[in-house]
Design an enzyme around this catalytic site. Structure first.
Site: not given
Length: 174
Positions: A28, A30
Site C-alpha cells: 500500500d 499511504d
C-alpha cells in the site's frame, strides 16, 4: 556506509534467512511506504518515504523479488507523480492505484491477472486492518504495519510467508 545501504544490507540478511520466498511483494502507499495521505498533498510537493522503505525496496529488487503497489486513493495522479519524484516508479511491476469503495481485493485480482502470480505466492503490507483481513481471505500473506514498512515488518512478513508456504509444501520457482 550510509543508512540506506545499512537498511538494504539488513533487509538482504533477513530475506536470506528464508528458503520459501514470495514471488511478489505488494505495498500500500499511504502510511505504508510514506507517512501521509497523498490526497492531502499537492503534486508540486516533495514526497518522502518511511526511513526503511527505500532500502527494503532495493533489497527486494536485488533478490529478484518483484514488487507491486495496491493503493486505494482518490488522488492516483498525485500518487504516481510522487513515485516518479522518488525515483521508484520503475521498481513496481503493476501499479494498481485507483479510488475504490470496495476492499483491496479488486486491486489484487487485477495484479493477479497482470502478473499471473498466484495469491499464495504474494506478500502484502498495509496499514489498515480491514485490507489485511480482506486480502488474507484470498490466500495472500498479509502484514499490518503500524508506522510504515520497516525491517521488523519485513522480518514478520517473510517469516509468516515462509511458515505458510512451507505448510503448503511450495517453494519459489524462477
Amino acid at each position: 556506509m550510509g543508512d540506506l545501504e545499512k537498511v538494504k544490507n539488513e533487509a538482504l540478511e533477513i530475506i536470506g534467512q528464508f528458503e520459501n520466498l514470495p514471488r511478489l511483494v505488494v505495498f500500500d502507499l499511504d502510511y505504508t511506504l510514506w507517512p501521509f495521505y497523498c490526497e492531502c498533498c499537492y503534486e508540486d510537493e516533495i514526497p518522502y518515504l518511511y526511513p526503511h522503505a527505500k532500502g527494503i525496496l532495493g533489497a527486494l529488487k536485488e533478490k529478484g523479488i518483484h514488487v507491486a503497489v495496491a493503493s486505494r486513493s482518490p488522488a492516483p495522479d498525485i500518487a504516481k507523480t510522487f513515485l516518479h519524484k522518488l525515483g521508484i516508479h520503475s521498481m513496481f511491476v503493476p501499479m494498481e492505484i485507483f479510488s475504490s469503495w470496495s476492499h483491496k481485493t479488486d486491486h489484487f485480482r487485477r495484479i493477479h491477472r497482470k502478473t499471473g502470480v498466484p495469491f499464495s505466492s504474494m506478500l502484502f503490507f498495509d496499514d489498515e486492518n480491514r485490507n489485511i483481513e480482506a486480502v488474507s481471505t484470498m490466500g495472500v500473506t498479509s502484514i499490518l504495519v503500524d508506522n510504515g514498512i520497516n525491517l521488523d515488518a519485513l522480518r514478520q512478513g517473510f517469516s509468516e510467508f515462509s511458515q505458510k508456504s512451507g505448510s503448503l509444501n511450495t517453494s519459489r520457482s524462477d
